[in-house]
Design a protein around this motif. Structure first.
Motif: not given
Length: 440
Positions: A128-136, A143-144, A332-334, A337-341
């Motif tokens: 879970i933490p790695v998955a969220i890190f990847v998404l971020i 966003c660049m 992109i951020i939105f 964020a949904l993907s992280c959930i």
């Protein structure tokens, strides 16, 4: 008059093709053989045939989809097609489903399977933490600028082909070639027709994502020329790659052993290259999953942007804003964020099954829309027409109905959840219309 922001047309044919190939070739080809050969009772025949059948179905769907994608080359893809043909309500539900469910769930699923490989390599449960890190991390890259996001897609698509090529080439060189490939069809007591339905649903996940290129059409330099090449050409290449690599798997490992492992590609790589080589292939698989995650998040954010920019997300107007590089950073951020959930579930199969079922309901409607739009607007000049019309669109429609019904029967609760979340979009749509009427 307020100046309307417009996204730059920065995507060329290479980005479009890699969006198709890079989004589709992800985790399915590496992990679905287990589900396929489990369904066939450990026998190879029908599994190999199912890859060809599903590939042909996907090509028929791609040939059909390309016609309307070229006629309506707008950012948002399927939302715009269905709104144009069936009205805003249907288009809205398609967009709502993609924004809140299918695309973030698919991105999350890819991040989870990436993280599962990290867990496998390190021996620590960090999914879970790695998955969220990847998404971020993917969010930050996208966003660049659109150019950076597209560049990431090109680079990772090229990189992800490396483990595929290595397994194919050395699989045929070092494999014994003594395992059966096309016989027997299925195990004793199994119905080939019933099993074929299960196989097609599993394999269609491996083909999932080729429609996402339509979501970036508004940022393409020449969509009329590049879209059909990207969609039809991309799916055809993918079909060939999938069939050949599955042949290579069986050249090395028999079907019953592929059914018994959760990581078939890694097992094959270990037989070919040894333990160290299998680690390198696992890293290659992670790169593949990362690139696919990037593709889903990129296309998902464009659908979100198109919905917000068109006033279809009344509570989230900020999602229609572009940053200094004319990139929909807020969307992109939105989407991220949904993907992280979704990633908090840590369930790869649950997330991907959810995304496939939800998407194919509206894919099928899009195939129907091609026929309907031919009748509605026969006067429009079509630079591309579906070959063998109406046979190819009808084949795509029948296949879509089969997929949706099969999934509903075999995974009823998951399917019902998807339908309920999609229908929740109706009161949002009604509110949006009432607000629009009161302001006019």
């Amino acid at each position: 008059m307020e100046n309307k922001q417009v996204m730059k047309k920065t995507f060329g044919i290479m980005t479009a093709i890699t969006m198709v190939v890079g989004t589709v070739i992800g985790s399915g080809i590496f992990f679905k053989p287990q589900a396929i050969y489990t369904a066939t009772g450990g026998k190879p025949g029908l599994g190999m045939i199912a890859w060809l059948i599903t590939g042909l179905v996907s090509i028929a769907a791609a040939l059909t989809f390309a016609e309307i994608a070229i006629l309506i080359p707008k950012t948002g893809g399927m939302v715009e097609y269905l709104s144009k043909v069936f009205g805003e309500r249907v288009g809205y539900l398609a967009g709502w489903m993609q924004v809140v469910l299918a695309l973030p769930a698919m991105a999350a699923g890819l991040a989870v399977i990436f993280a599962d490989q990290v867990t496998l390599l390190t021996g620590n449960n960090v999914t879970i933490p790695v998955a969220i890190f990847v998404l971020i991390f993917v969010v930050i890259l996208n966003c660049m600028s659109s150019k950076v996001g597209g560049g990431v897609q090109v680079v990772f698509t090229i990189c992800k082909l490396v483990p595929l090529v290595l397994i194919i080439v050395f699989g045929f060189i070092k494999g014994s070639g003594t395992n059966t490939v096309f016989t027997p069809m299925v195990g004793e007591g199994l119905s080939p027709i019933t099993v074929l339905g299960t196989l097609m649903v599993a394999i269609l996940f491996a083909f999932e994502g080729w429609t996402n290129v339509g979501a970036i059409a508004g940022e393409m330099k020449n969509p009329g020329r590049d879209l059909p090449i990207a969609i039809v050409g991309g799916v055809s290449v993918i079909t060939a790659i999938y069939f050949i690599i599955n042949l290579a798997y069986l050249w090395v490992i028999p079907a019953d052993q592929l059914a018994a492992t959760s990581a078939p590609a890694t097992l094959v790589a270990r037989h070919i290259f040894g333990d160290f080589g299998s680690i390198l292939i696992t890293i290659g698989i992670m790169i593949s999953c990362f690139g696919t995650c990037n593709g889903f998040l990129m296309s998902g954010s464009r659908v979100t942007y198109a919905m917000a920019e068109g006033g279809k997300l009344p509570f989230f107007k900020f999602l229609s804003k572009l940053n200094k590089t004319q990139t929909p950073a807020n969307s992109i951020i939105f989407t991220g964020a949904l993907s992280c959930i979704f990633a908090l579930t840590g369930q790869y199969n649950l997330l991907t099954d959810l995304g496939v079922f939800s998407s194919w309901i509206f894919y099928t409607l899009t195939f129907v829309a091609v026929i309907v739009y031919r009748n509605q607007r026969p006067d429009i000049k079509r630079s591309y027409k579906v070959p063998l019309y109406p046979i190819i669109p009808i084949l795509a429609i029948i296949s879509g109905i089969f997929v949706v019904l099969n999934q509903f029967i075999t995974a009823t609760m998951l399917s019902l959840g998807s339908v309920i979340i999609t229908i929740i979009g109706l009161p949002v749509y009604i509110y949006m219309n009432k607000k629009h009427m009161s302001n006019s």
